[in-house]
Design a protein around this motif. Structure first.
Motif, PDB file in Angstrom:
ATOM      1  N   LEU A 306       9.704   1.723  33.643  1.00  0.00           N
ATOM      2  CA  LEU A 306       8.476   1.892  34.412  1.00  0.00           C
ATOM      3  C   LEU A 306       7.247   1.464  33.623  1.00  0.00           C
ATOM      4  CD1 LEU A 306       7.490   3.005  37.158  1.00  0.00           C
ATOM      5  CD2 LEU A 306       7.206   5.223  36.043  1.00  0.00           C
ATOM      6  N   VAL A 307       7.160   1.891  32.362  1.00  0.00           N
ATOM      7  CA  VAL A 307       5.926   1.639  31.595  1.00  0.00           C
ATOM      8  C   VAL A 307       6.005   0.391  30.734  1.00  0.00           C
ATOM      9  CG1 VAL A 307       5.406   4.105  31.551  1.00  0.00           C
ATOM     10  CG2 VAL A 307       6.615   3.065  29.612  1.00  0.00           C
ATOM     11  N   GLY A 308       7.200  -0.187  30.593  1.00  0.00           N
ATOM     12  CA  GLY A 308       7.348  -1.359  29.734  1.00  0.00           C
ATOM     13  C   GLY A 308       6.412  -2.503  30.071  1.00  0.00           C
ATOM     14  N   PRO A 309       6.297  -2.906  31.353  1.00  0.00           N
ATOM     15  CA  PRO A 309       5.400  -4.017  31.678  1.00  0.00           C
ATOM     16  C   PRO A 309       3.939  -3.755  31.341  1.00  0.00           C
ATOM     17  CG  PRO A 309       6.953  -3.645  33.473  1.00  0.00           C
ATOM     18  CD  PRO A 309       7.111  -2.492  32.525  1.00  0.00           C
ATOM     19  N   ALA A 310       3.558  -2.480  31.235  1.00  0.00           N
ATOM     20  CA  ALA A 310       2.178  -2.157  30.880  1.00  0.00           C
ATOM     21  C   ALA A 310       1.956  -2.161  29.370  1.00  0.00           C
ATOM     22  CB  ALA A 310       1.792  -0.785  31.449  1.00  0.00           C
ATOM     23  N   GLY A 311       3.029  -2.355  28.612  1.00  0.00           N
ATOM     24  CA  GLY A 311       2.917  -2.389  27.157  1.00  0.00           C
ATOM     25  C   GLY A 311       2.889  -1.025  26.509  1.00  0.00           C
ATOM     26  N   ALA A 312       3.240   0.034  27.237  1.00  0.00           N
ATOM     27  CA  ALA A 312       3.199   1.373  26.679  1.00  0.00           C
ATOM     28  C   ALA A 312       4.306   1.570  25.652  1.00  0.00           C
ATOM     29  CB  ALA A 312       3.335   2.406  27.797  1.00  0.00           C
ATOM     30  N   GLU A 313       4.014   2.367  24.656  1.00  0.00           N
ATOM     31  CA  GLU A 313       4.990   2.641  23.607  1.00  0.00           C
ATOM     32  C   GLU A 313       5.814   3.876  23.959  1.00  0.00           C
ATOM     33  OE1 GLU A 313       5.280   3.708  18.812  1.00  0.00           O
ATOM     34  OE2 GLU A 313       3.359   3.857  19.868  1.00  0.00           O
ATOM     35  N   ILE A 314       7.140   3.768  23.825  1.00  0.00           N
ATOM     36  CA  ILE A 314       8.032   4.918  23.951  1.00  0.00           C
ATOM     37  C   ILE A 314       8.314   5.435  22.539  1.00  0.00           C
ATOM     38  CG2 ILE A 314      10.309   5.719  24.631  1.00  0.00           C
ATOM     39  CD1 ILE A 314       8.741   5.102  27.040  1.00  0.00           C
ATOM     40  N   VAL A 315       8.044   6.713  22.316  1.00  0.00           N
ATOM     41  CA  VAL A 315       8.242   7.301  20.991  1.00  0.00           C
ATOM     42  C   VAL A 315       9.640   7.906  20.925  1.00  0.00           C
ATOM     43  CG1 VAL A 315       7.434   9.009  19.328  1.00  0.00           C
ATOM     44  CG2 VAL A 315       5.791   7.797  20.762  1.00  0.00           C
ATOM     45  N   THR A 316      10.485   7.350  20.083  1.00  0.00           N
ATOM     46  CA  THR A 316      11.848   7.854  19.925  1.00  0.00           C
ATOM     47  C   THR A 316      12.063   8.531  18.580  1.00  0.00           C
ATOM     48  OG1 THR A 316      12.554   5.686  19.101  1.00  0.00           O
ATOM     49  CG2 THR A 316      12.804   6.097  21.460  1.00  0.00           C
ATOM     50  N   SER A 317      11.057   8.522  17.726  1.00  0.00           N
ATOM     51  CA  SER A 317      11.191   9.122  16.395  1.00  0.00           C
ATOM     52  C   SER A 317      10.949  10.625  16.465  1.00  0.00           C
ATOM     53  CB  SER A 317      10.207   8.466  15.416  1.00  0.00           C
ATOM     54  OG  SER A 317       8.875   8.609  15.893  1.00  0.00           O
ATOM     55  N   VAL A 318      11.884  11.308  17.107  1.00  0.00           N
ATOM     56  CA  VAL A 318      11.808  12.759  17.238  1.00  0.00           C
ATOM     57  C   VAL A 318      13.055  13.371  16.605  1.00  0.00           C
ATOM     58  CG1 VAL A 318      10.381  12.730  19.313  1.00  0.00           C
ATOM     59  CG2 VAL A 318      12.866  12.647  19.530  1.00  0.00           C
ATOM     60  N   SER A 319      12.948  14.625  16.165  1.00  0.00           N
ATOM     61  CA  SER A 319      14.072  15.249  15.479  1.00  0.00           C
ATOM     62  C   SER A 319      15.216  15.563  16.424  1.00  0.00           C
ATOM     63  CB  SER A 319      13.603  16.526  14.775  1.00  0.00           C
ATOM     64  OG  SER A 319      12.944  17.394  15.678  1.00  0.00           O
ATOM     65  N   GLN A 320      14.915  15.852  17.684  1.00  0.00           N
ATOM     66  CA  GLN A 320      15.939  16.053  18.707  1.00  0.00           C
ATOM     67  C   GLN A 320      15.441  15.407  19.996  1.00  0.00           C
ATOM     68  OE1 GLN A 320      18.952  17.309  18.531  1.00  0.00           O
ATOM     69  NE2 GLN A 320      18.871  18.151  16.456  1.00  0.00           N
ATOM     70  N   PRO A 321      16.330  14.772  20.777  1.00  0.00           N
ATOM     71  CA  PRO A 321      15.872  14.064  21.984  1.00  0.00           C
ATOM     72  C   PRO A 321      15.532  14.986  23.145  1.00  0.00           C
ATOM     73  CG  PRO A 321      18.245  13.886  21.779  1.00  0.00           C
ATOM     74  CD  PRO A 321      17.766  14.563  20.532  1.00  0.00           C
ATOM     75  N   VAL A 322      16.113  16.207  23.159  1.00  0.00           N
ATOM     76  CA  VAL A 322      15.905  17.123  24.282  1.00  0.00           C
ATOM     77  C   VAL A 322      15.696  18.533  23.755  1.00  0.00           C
ATOM     78  CG1 VAL A 322      17.250  15.784  25.961  1.00  0.00           C
ATOM     79  CG2 VAL A 322      18.396  17.518  24.552  1.00  0.00           C
ATOM     80  N   LEU A 323      15.216  19.401  24.624  1.00  0.00           N
ATOM     81  CA  LEU A 323      15.079  20.817  24.324  1.00  0.00           C
ATOM     82  C   LEU A 323      16.399  21.492  24.682  1.00  0.00           C
ATOM     83  CD1 LEU A 323      13.736  23.457  23.639  1.00  0.00           C
ATOM     84  CD2 LEU A 323      12.433  23.318  25.767  1.00  0.00           C
ATOM     85  N   TRP A 324      17.184  21.784  23.661  1.00  0.00           N
ATOM     86  CA  TRP A 324      18.534  22.280  23.866  1.00  0.00           C
ATOM     87  C   TRP A 324      18.556  23.736  24.318  1.00  0.00           C
ATOM     88  CZ3 TRP A 324      21.975  18.641  24.106  1.00  0.00           C
ATOM     89  CH2 TRP A 324      21.928  17.522  23.270  1.00  0.00           C
ATOM     90  N   ALA A 325      19.556  24.073  25.113  1.00  0.00           N
ATOM     91  CA  ALA A 325      19.853  25.460  25.470  1.00  0.00           C
ATOM     92  C   ALA A 325      21.334  25.549  25.801  1.00  0.00           C
ATOM     93  CB  ALA A 325      19.025  25.920  26.667  1.00  0.00           C
TER      94      ALA A 325
END
Length: 597
Positions: A306-325
């Motif tokens: 969705l945001v790629g054509p607008a040049g937006a940055e996706i931040v993937t440098s996170v310690s966990q991808p989701v909030l686990w439960a």
């Protein structure tokens, strides 16, 4: 050539959870025309399924406590706490913006929507030894709301709570109600309050409502905000999936999807479920291992697409991808069916968790976001994917409940007959029912019982932390979270990795503007909620931090959109390509402008 069928709004909001609805209400309250677009046929997203708690330092109620610290000191303490837990993932400007903006957002929804929260004096920051941690000052629960005055068609479009959080298929249970339901046979006052809830619910059903109109937790948040938006002439369109952003000269000026095309004079606020709301994106993030998503992932466009054509940055440098439960799934044959996140039951006396080998593998009482990675590491090679068993003896289950199963007088038979609740007369019998080594489970129970009697878990440190003990039983000693498993029968529920939200999103600044990889704002595009990367970069150090950020940055995004309108001094202004009007009040979108241009 103009295409008169393409409507224009000042602001388009994509997503109908706490972030999107707060943003839409803020914009509408400031006189902007607003439409909320929700891909699902029901509004509310994950917020509607949640407890609805928010984390707001320096909220008015906390500031009026007799021992309240100086507001500047509290702001710095809250910032220090988040920095201590998130490390180098924290954006200092966004952090300051959140702590300053959260109290204002809370006051705004109270004034504009009649949405009120109550300070939870027992909720502590999850890591009490970290700098700036505190107890009972920052987390608030939404008060239940009565919605009989709500338009019935709008009410019907609100996503119901999880089946496990309702009685009789439609009576919502607020977090504040839980003590009454747990002590219904012990306290006449509690029984009277529950009876009032049931009577109110019965009147609703007699009156033709599809479920009770006394809404609790995140469901109440969604209802109040939606009602206030519509009262200000805002629109909420469900079943409206966005497949692309419409661009003109690098600026976002609208959205397009199977339902058509809409234009935004000021811009678009993304408040979707984030990267992991899409089944395809979730598989890329987490793999194909068995996993419970709350809410379930759907077939929507990935955020990156969705945001790629607008040049937006996706931040993937996170310690966990989701909030686990940790989660279990109640079978559809039961009235209270659906996924159940196991938050506090793991810390109760008389409860342990074991891997498929029959052994404990972690501190059961630790923060749920930390428990799941420990489960996955310990059971990665399990034949049926990562999983464990939460086990309780009869006394514990009947006193505290287990998962969605309440204490006495809830009947256990339906849960046992459908296979959700496993049962055995002895630990060895239970082991055979859940296919773990009988001798190992018996040894595990005996070992834990000895530790519980001593009041010290020397194996995994359960009960050492104030957070652990807060989820136990304060009347049980010598450690409120340690109690032996002694009285049969013994019971078990299978738990698997689950999550209640995502941590991978677009990069944003302190005004919730979406950024490119170069750190430059994308014109006309904001993001809040799970669509934006969280402040804490894959950690979750406090109850209510998810919805707290969602509401705050939704509020700030809309205020920035309002500021843009004011700066242009444009109650009515134009986007133009040459001599062709693209969008103005009363004008339509030029057919020459295509999604992605």
């Amino acid at each position: 050539m103009n295409h008169a069928a393409d409507p224009c709004f000042d602001v388009i909001v994509v997503g109908s959870g706490a972030a999107g609805l707060t943003a839409a209400l803020t914009a509408a309250d400031n006189g902007l025309s607003v439409v909320v677009l929700e891909a699902d046929n029901l509004m509310g997203g994950a917020t509607a399924l949640s407890e609805g708690m928010i984390w707001v330092p320096n909220n008015d109620e906390a500031r009026n406590l007799p021992d309240a610290p100086d507001p500047d000191e509290e702001a710095e303490a809250a910032a220090a706490y988040l920095r201590a837990n998130a490390g180098n993932h924290v954006d200092q400007a966004r952090l300051r913006s959140y702590i300053a903006g959260a109290p204002a957002a809370l006051s705004f929804v109270a004034q504009a929507a009649g949405l009120h929260f109550k300070l939870n004096r027992y909720s502590r920051d999850y890591y009490p030894d970290a700098p700036g941690a505190t107890v009972g000052r920052r987390a608030l629960n939404p008060l239940p709301v009565t919605m009989r005055s709500m338009d019935r068609a709008l009410f019907a479009r609100i996503r119901p709570p999880l089946g496990t959080m309702m009685l009789f298929g439609g009576l919502s249970i607020a977090s504040q109600d839980a003590p009454d339901y747990l002590s219904i046979l012990l306290s006449p006052k509690a029984a009277l309050r529950v009876a009032r809830h049931v009577a109110y619910y019965a009147l609703d059903r007699i009156g033709g409502w599809p479920r009770g109109t006394r809404l609790a937790n995140g469901n109440g948040i969604v209802a109040r905000l939606a009602q206030a938006i519509v009262a200000r002439q805002g629109q909420i369109r469900t079943g409206w999936a966005v497949s692309s952003l419409t661009l003109h000269n690098g600026k976002v000026i609208g959205v397009a999807g199977p339902q058509g095309r809409l234009l935004a004079r000021v811009g678009v606020i993304l408040a979707t479920g984030g990267l992991n709301a899409s089944r395809a994106a979730r598989t890329d993030l987490l793999g194909a291992a068995p996993h419970v998503a709350i809410p379930a992932a759907v077939n929507v466009m990935t955020l990156a697409h969705l945001v790629g054509p607008a040049g937006a940055e996706i931040v993937t440098s996170v310690s966990q991808p989701v909030l686990w439960a940790p989660a279990s799934v109640v079978p559809p044959s039961l009235a209270r069916s659906g996924p159940w996140p196991h938050f506090g039951d793991r810390a109760k006396p008389g409860v342990i968790c074991v891997a498929p080998d029959g052994k404990r593998f972690a501190n059961e009482a630790q923060v749920y976001h930390d428990f799941v990675p420990a489960m996955m590491a310990a059971t990665a090679d399990a034949a049926n994917g990562p999983h464990c068993w939460i086990i309780a003896d009869h006394r514990s289950l009947r006193r505290y409940g287990l998962g969605p199963i309440g204490p006495v007088p809830v009947r256990l038979g339906p849960y046992i007959r459908c296979g959700y609740l496993k049962c055995g007369r002895t630990p060895e019998d239970l082991a055979r029912a859940i296919d773990v080594p009988a001798d190992v489970l018996a040894q595990t129970v005996a070992r834990f019982n000895a530790l519980a009697q001593a009041g010290k878990d020397t194996d995994f440190g359960r009960g050492d932390s104030p957070y652990d003990r807060s989820n136990g039983d304060p009347g049980d000693g010598p450690n409120p979270t340690l109690g032996p498993l002694q009285s049969g029968p013994f019971y078990a529920i299978r738990m698997v990795p689950g999550d209640i939200g995502g941590f991978v999103g677009v990069a944003t600044d302190d005004r919730a503007r979406v950024l490119t990889s170069a750190g430059v704002p994308v014109g006309g595009l904001w993001a809040a909620g799970s669509a934006a990367t969280p402040l804490t970069g894959g950690t979750y150090p406090a109850a209510g931090l998810t919805i707290g950020q969602a509401m705050t940055f939704g509020y700030l995004a809309a205020l920035d959109a309002v500021d843009r309108t004011t700066q242009r001094q444009a109650a009515e202004w134009y986007l133009s390509r040459g001599s062709v009007t693209i969008c103005s009040r009363g004008a339509a979108l030029s057919s020459a402008v295509r999604p992605g241009e």
